[in-house]
Design an enzyme around this catalytic site. Structure first.
Site, mmCIF file in Angstrom:
data_model
loop_
_atom_site.group_PDB
_atom_site.id
_atom_site.type_symbol
_atom_site.label_atom_id
_atom_site.label_comp_id
_atom_site.label_asym_id
_atom_site.label_seq_id
_atom_site.Cartn_x
_atom_site.Cartn_y
_atom_site.Cartn_z
ATOM 1 C CB SER A 18 -0.962 -0.070 1.195
ATOM 2 O OG SER A 18 -2.047 0.802 1.039
ATOM 3 C CG ASP A 61 -6.385 -4.485 -3.156
ATOM 4 O OD1 ASP A 61 -6.540 -3.547 -2.365
ATOM 5 O OD2 ASP A 61 -5.309 -5.105 -3.297
ATOM 6 C CG HIS A 83 -5.507 -3.111 0.916
ATOM 7 N ND1 HIS A 83 -4.961 -2.702 -0.283
ATOM 8 C CD2 HIS A 83 -4.933 -2.322 1.870
ATOM 9 C CE1 HIS A 83 -4.100 -1.725 -0.073
ATOM 10 N NE2 HIS A 83 -4.067 -1.473 1.227
#
Length: 306
Positions: free
Chosen positions: A118, A259, A286
């Protein structure tokens, strides 16, 4: 689990007005001759805990793995007095400098792989555009190439498909500026259960990282905002699209079919990085390193061994 070989801190001159330290933990032997993997957590302002499933790379595949907490949370120095101080303190460059400082301290600056998740992948991708000689491979896990693309996908593809009452609560509270209300927090959690982690129950390590962010939201609120998809902080215009072509190492892109980092925000990496592969986990959102843990580790290990 691979034996924990080293835990420590490294001094980091952050020009913060007080001494700062970065906390780190190493699984496996950095002197084994095997290129170590440095795991970079997201947030910004989360902690390393939710990435701890990556110890499998050490225990099952014999890759040394380095975890660390970025400045501002977890076991590293906290700076709540810098809350809201985005332009002059909480910058991307601060965290790039912290990473370089850690690599030098561990003596691995001439040979390492980065696995950024991320925000951690955003940081890793920027690091890679500078073509450091020691970077051998790059893994961008659940990482957007552009925050505007990421927010666009969330608001046009994901939020509209939430239950109507949840969707309306999110929109209503964001417009009213009441993102600290319990109604908003409850609605956000429904989004997270669909698009951040679909495991039930959530791993304790993920919950621990959220607890750290609740205790000290300084970095997250300053750079990101009140939720994953309501990005109003200093990184709201972040993009690497103009520089991604400079990434010259073999790169693996990972995301989940559900996601919050939708395919549309990953695609620029795939288009622009010369040596790139992309795998999407069919049952994940995610956090596929938890949701499809065994498959995730196998795919990462195969990439590292290639």
């Amino acid at each position: 689990m691979a034996s924990l070989t080293q835990t420590g801190t490294v001094d980091f001159d952050a020009n913060a007005g007080k001494p700062c330290q970065t906390w780190y933990q190493v699984y496996g032997d950095l002197k084994s001759g095997v290129t170590p993997v440095v795991a970079i957590h997201g947030g910004p302002g989360s902690s390393h805990h939710y990435l701890l499933s990556l110890v499998d790379l050490a225990s099952k595949y014999s890759f040394p793995v380095v975890f660390y907490d970025q400045l501002g949370n977890g076991n590293s120095t906290h700076l709540p007095e810098k809350s809201g101080d985005a332009g002059s303190f909480w910058t991307e460059q601060l965290f790039l400098d912290e990473l370089d400082n850690l690599l030098r301290h561990l003596g691995i600056q001439d040979e390492y792989t980065l696995l950024g998740h991320s925000w951690g992948g955003m940081l890793a991708s920027r690091h890679a555009t500078r073509q450091p000689k020691g970077l051998k491979r790059l893994i961008l896990a659940d990482t957007p190439a552009s925050i505007p693309l990421f927010v666009k996908a969330a608001n046009e593809e994901l939020i509209p498909n939430l239950p109507p009452d949840v969707r309306d609560a999110i929109i209503r509270n964001e417009k009213a500026g009441t993102t600290d209300s319990q109604e908003y927090k409850d609605a956000v959690h429904v989004f997270y259960e669909r698009h951040l982690c679909r495991a039930d129950p959530w791993p304790a390590e993920l919950i621990e990282s959220f607890h750290w962010m609740e205790k000290d939201p300084t970095v997250y609120l300053t750079m990101n905002g009140p939720s994953e998809f309501h990005v109003i902080g200093s990184m709201k215009n972040w993009s690497i699209i103009d520089e991604a072509h400079k990434i010259n190492v073999p790169t693996l892109l990972l995301n989940g079919a559900f996601d919050e980092v939708a395919d549309s925000s990953v695609f620029p990496f795939f288009k622009l990085i010369p040596k790139v592969k992309w795998f999407t986990f069919a049952q994940s959102s995610h956090t596929p390193h938890w949701e499809e843990r065994d498959k995730y580790m196998k795919i990462v290990a195969e990439f590292l061994q290639a």
